[in-house]
Write a protein that holds these residues in place. Sequence first.
Motif, PDB file in Angstrom:
ATOM      1  N   MET A  10     -61.060 -15.024 -40.149  1.00 24.56           N
ATOM      2  CA  MET A  10     -59.984 -15.756 -40.795  1.00 24.56           C
ATOM      3  C   MET A  10     -60.192 -17.234 -40.511  1.00 24.56           C
ATOM      4  N   ASP A  11     -60.202 -18.046 -41.535  1.00 26.69           N
ATOM      5  CA  ASP A  11     -60.436 -19.476 -41.382  1.00 26.69           C
ATOM      6  C   ASP A  11     -59.142 -20.282 -41.352  1.00 26.69           C
ATOM      7  N   GLU A  12     -58.017 -19.623 -41.258  1.00 26.13           N
ATOM      8  CA  GLU A  12     -56.724 -20.289 -41.259  1.00 26.13           C
ATOM      9  C   GLU A  12     -56.253 -20.534 -39.831  1.00 26.13           C
ATOM     10  N   ILE A  13     -55.644 -21.684 -39.595  1.00 23.52           N
ATOM     11  CA  ILE A  13     -55.062 -22.021 -38.301  1.00 23.52           C
ATOM     12  C   ILE A  13     -53.551 -21.914 -38.455  1.00 23.52           C
ATOM     13  N   ILE A  14     -52.892 -21.211 -37.525  1.00 26.92           N
ATOM     14  CA  ILE A  14     -51.460 -20.954 -37.618  1.00 26.92           C
ATOM     15  C   ILE A  14     -50.766 -21.467 -36.358  1.00 26.92           C
ATOM     16  N   PHE A  15     -49.690 -22.235 -36.558  1.00 32.61           N
ATOM     17  CA  PHE A  15     -48.874 -22.729 -35.458  1.00 32.61           C
ATOM     18  C   PHE A  15     -47.437 -22.262 -35.636  1.00 32.61           C
ATOM     19  N   ASN A  16     -46.821 -21.775 -34.552  1.00 29.00           N
ATOM     20  CA  ASN A  16     -45.379 -21.562 -34.517  1.00 29.00           C
ATOM     21  C   ASN A  16     -44.758 -22.888 -34.122  1.00 29.00           C
ATOM     22  N   LEU A  17     -43.745 -23.337 -34.860  1.00 26.76           N
ATOM     23  CA  LEU A  17     -43.163 -24.653 -34.661  1.00 26.76           C
ATOM     24  C   LEU A  17     -41.710 -24.583 -34.218  1.00 26.76           C
ATOM     25  N   LEU A  18     -41.297 -25.641 -33.512  1.00 26.29           N
ATOM     26  CA  LEU A  18     -39.895 -25.888 -33.235  1.00 26.29           C
ATOM     27  C   LEU A  18     -39.626 -27.325 -33.656  1.00 26.29           C
ATOM     28  N   LEU A  19     -38.788 -27.495 -34.685  1.00 28.29           N
ATOM     29  CA  LEU A  19     -38.410 -28.814 -35.192  1.00 28.29           C
ATOM     30  C   LEU A  19     -37.034 -29.154 -34.631  1.00 28.29           C
ATOM     31  N   THR A  20     -36.882 -30.368 -34.088  1.00 32.69           N
ATOM     32  CA  THR A  20     -35.602 -30.790 -33.526  1.00 32.69           C
ATOM     33  C   THR A  20     -35.172 -32.087 -34.181  1.00 32.69           C
ATOM     34  N   GLY A  21     -33.972 -32.092 -34.760  1.00 29.65           N
ATOM     35  CA  GLY A  21     -33.441 -33.266 -35.439  1.00 29.65           C
ATOM     36  C   GLY A  21     -32.706 -34.199 -34.489  1.00 29.65           C
ATOM     37  N   ARG A  22     -32.323 -35.349 -35.008  1.00 25.70           N
ATOM     38  CA  ARG A  22     -31.624 -36.359 -34.203  1.00 25.70           C
ATOM     39  C   ARG A  22     -30.279 -35.861 -33.685  1.00 25.70           C
ATOM     40  N   SER A  23     -29.638 -35.006 -34.446  1.00 25.02           N
ATOM     41  CA  SER A  23     -28.325 -34.499 -34.051  1.00 25.02           C
ATOM     42  C   SER A  23     -28.425 -33.301 -33.111  1.00 25.02           C
ATOM     43  N   GLY A  24     -29.643 -32.868 -32.765  1.00 28.31           N
ATOM     44  CA  GLY A  24     -29.822 -31.728 -31.884  1.00 28.31           C
ATOM     45  C   GLY A  24     -30.103 -30.427 -32.612  1.00 28.31           C
ATOM     46  N   LEU A  25     -30.075 -30.463 -33.946  1.00 29.03           N
ATOM     47  CA  LEU A  25     -30.376 -29.277 -34.733  1.00 29.03           C
ATOM     48  C   LEU A  25     -31.821 -28.857 -34.485  1.00 29.03           C
ATOM     49  N   SER A  26     -32.041 -27.607 -34.093  1.00 26.87           N
ATOM     50  CA  SER A  26     -33.394 -27.094 -33.856  1.00 26.87           C
ATOM     51  C   SER A  26     -33.682 -25.962 -34.824  1.00 26.87           C
ATOM     52  N   LEU A  27     -34.837 -26.047 -35.487  1.00 27.11           N
ATOM     53  CA  LEU A  27     -35.227 -25.058 -36.490  1.00 27.11           C
ATOM     54  C   LEU A  27     -36.609 -24.504 -36.172  1.00 27.11           C
ATOM     55  N   PRO A  28     -36.768 -23.173 -36.237  1.00 23.63           N
ATOM     56  CA  PRO A  28     -38.103 -22.601 -36.074  1.00 23.63           C
ATOM     57  C   PRO A  28     -38.868 -22.655 -37.397  1.00 23.63           C
ATOM     58  N   GLY A  29     -40.181 -22.685 -37.308  1.00 28.38           N
ATOM     59  CA  GLY A  29     -40.998 -22.717 -38.518  1.00 28.38           C
ATOM     60  C   GLY A  29     -42.409 -22.265 -38.243  1.00 28.38           C
ATOM     61  N   THR A  30     -43.202 -22.212 -39.305  1.00 22.53           N
ATOM     62  CA  THR A  30     -44.605 -21.811 -39.223  1.00 22.53           C
ATOM     63  C   THR A  30     -45.439 -22.752 -40.072  1.00 22.53           C
ATOM     64  N   LEU A  31     -46.504 -23.272 -39.492  1.00 27.07           N
ATOM     65  CA  LEU A  31     -47.456 -24.118 -40.202  1.00 27.07           C
ATOM     66  C   LEU A  31     -48.769 -23.363 -40.293  1.00 27.07           C
TER      67      LEU A  31
END
Length: 150
Positions: free
Chosen positions: A1-22
């Motif tokens: 598999m030539d794809e690179i996968i990252f599990n992400l945690l995005l955090t906004g200025r107000s403290g909002l945290s969202l999970p994601g995948t790149l």
Amino acid sequence: MDEIIFNLLLTGRSGLSLPGTLRFRFTDLDAAAPTGDMAAVLAGLPEAARIDVAVFQLAGTLSVPLLTGVVPVPLAGVALATAAGPIAWVFNSSDASRPLRLLFNLLESQSIAGGMLWRPGQFGELAFGLLGTQLPAGLQDQAGQSQEAA
């Protein structure tokens, strides 16, 4: 598999945290030299240091379900690398209706840190700090197989 996968945690200025995948892959392994007359700029500096940087093209997707919805946002970008290894990744959305800018660097071999602008220049622009962990190769293969089966 030539794809690179990252599990992400995005955090906004107000403290909002969202999970994601790149997910991304190299689309062109022939590095392109930067354009412009950098030699003239560096010649004007006292004792200019020479650093060779290679530019690799990338394509991928970003999925943050609470932000992007069910359909991942397509990305196009570049990776900047030196002889010592990669130094930065820069992505822009390929979807005009869901614009974003994403920039990150390595913290260590499997961890990244950076930032993301969601809908830059528009009303409701959001800025996020980004932390990510790369999936090990075995899990990446399983993730790719489960996505292909769906």
